[in-house]
Design a protein around this motif. Structure first.
Motif, PDB file in Angstrom:
ATOM      1  N   ILE A   1      -0.095  -3.539 -13.145  1.00 27.78           N
ATOM      2  CA  ILE A   1       1.001  -2.649 -13.567  1.00 27.78           C
ATOM      3  C   ILE A   1       0.945  -1.349 -12.767  1.00 27.78           C
ATOM      4  O   ILE A   1       1.987  -0.840 -12.316  1.00 27.78           O
ATOM      5  CB  ILE A   1       0.929  -2.380 -15.084  1.00 27.78           C
ATOM      6  N   SER A   2      -0.236  -0.807 -12.569  1.00 28.97           N
ATOM      7  CA  SER A   2      -0.398   0.417 -11.800  1.00 28.97           C
ATOM      8  C   SER A   2       0.082   0.236 -10.355  1.00 28.97           C
ATOM      9  O   SER A   2       0.797   1.087  -9.817  1.00 28.97           O
ATOM     10  CB  SER A   2      -1.867   0.847 -11.822  1.00 28.97           C
ATOM     11  N   ILE A   3      -0.285  -0.871  -9.742  1.00 28.03           N
ATOM     12  CA  ILE A   3       0.134  -1.149  -8.361  1.00 28.03           C
ATOM     13  C   ILE A   3       1.650  -1.331  -8.295  1.00 28.03           C
ATOM     14  O   ILE A   3       2.298  -0.882  -7.342  1.00 28.03           O
ATOM     15  CB  ILE A   3      -0.576  -2.401  -7.808  1.00 28.03           C
ATOM     16  N   VAL A   4       2.224  -1.971  -9.297  1.00 29.96           N
ATOM     17  CA  VAL A   4       3.681  -2.128  -9.344  1.00 29.96           C
ATOM     18  C   VAL A   4       4.359  -0.757  -9.432  1.00 29.96           C
ATOM     19  O   VAL A   4       5.353  -0.500  -8.735  1.00 29.96           O
ATOM     20  CB  VAL A   4       4.105  -3.044 -10.519  1.00 29.96           C
TER      21      VAL A   4
ATOM     22  N   TYR B   1       7.145   4.216  -4.419  1.00 33.08           N
ATOM     23  CA  TYR B   1       7.201   4.374  -2.969  1.00 33.08           C
ATOM     24  C   TYR B   1       8.524   3.835  -2.419  1.00 33.08           C
ATOM     25  O   TYR B   1       9.176   4.479  -1.591  1.00 33.08           O
ATOM     26  CB  TYR B   1       6.019   3.656  -2.314  1.00 33.08           C
ATOM     27  N   SER B   2       8.929   2.665  -2.892  1.00 34.00           N
ATOM     28  CA  SER B   2      10.163   2.043  -2.404  1.00 34.00           C
ATOM     29  C   SER B   2      11.389   2.872  -2.764  1.00 34.00           C
ATOM     30  O   SER B   2      12.287   3.053  -1.947  1.00 34.00           O
ATOM     31  CB  SER B   2      10.312   0.636  -2.978  1.00 34.00           C
ATOM     32  N   LYS B   3      11.425   3.356  -3.993  1.00 32.03           N
ATOM     33  CA  LYS B   3      12.573   4.156  -4.435  1.00 32.03           C
ATOM     34  C   LYS B   3      12.649   5.502  -3.722  1.00 32.03           C
ATOM     35  O   LYS B   3      13.730   5.984  -3.409  1.00 32.03           O
ATOM     36  CB  LYS B   3      12.531   4.367  -5.949  1.00 32.03           C
ATOM     37  N   HIS B   4      11.501   6.106  -3.457  1.00 35.02           N
ATOM     38  CA  HIS B   4      11.519   7.426  -2.830  1.00 35.02           C
ATOM     39  C   HIS B   4      12.054   7.360  -1.398  1.00 35.02           C
ATOM     40  O   HIS B   4      12.658   8.303  -0.912  1.00 35.02           O
ATOM     41  CB  HIS B   4      10.128   8.082  -2.896  1.00 35.02           C
TER      42      HIS B   4
END
Length: 147
Positions: free
Chosen positions: A99-102, A108-111
């Motif tokens: 969950i933490s990695i997700v 990261y992807s959204k930013h």
């Protein structure tokens, strides 16, 4: 082999916690102070993503070669859930780390899709801080600090 990978996994975790903390702190400070998003900020968030994913891969290897893993076939899921140590190592720790990695990956992807600094830092600070809190909640502290 198990002991070697366990040591690598444990020491790499120090790096993950440190870098994730720094990436979260960097994003929060830059968000609050309204600083521009720079290449350094990108590298910090990317490095946090990379080291956490490497940790996840090391963790998967450790999970499947662990002596605890035999408990699935020897005792069954019901007995694992009754035993707090087995539950931590076989269910809680792996699930919360995934969950933490997700959270790190989504943040990261959204930013990257945002065009201005404030939304970038806002996403990084929210997702990376949540990931750090989730990660810290299920570290097996007694085993980790006794290395």
């Amino acid at each position: 082999m198990y002991e070697s990978i366990k040591i690598v996994h444990s020491y790499w975790a120090y790096l993950v916690v440190l870098i994730l903390f720094l990436a979260s702190l960097n994003a929060i400070i830059k968000l609050v102070s309204k600083k521009p998003y720079e290449a350094k900020d990108f590298r910090i968030s990317l490095f946090a993503l990379i080291v956490s994913h490497i940790q996840l891969l090391i963790g998967f290897i450790l999970y499947f070669i662990s002596p605890y893993f035999d408990a699935f076939s020897n005792q069954g899921m019901g007995e694992i859930m009754k035993n707090s140590q087995l539950r931590l190592y076989l269910v809680e720790h792996p699930l919360t780390m995934i969950i933490s990695i997700v959270l790190i990956t989504v943040g990261y992807s959204k930013h990257k899709k945002k065009l201005s600094s404030a939304p970038k830092f806002k996403l990084l600070s929210i997702f990376y801080t949540l990931a750090l809190l989730v990660l810290l909640s299920r570290i097996p502290w007694s085993a980790w600090l006794n290395l």
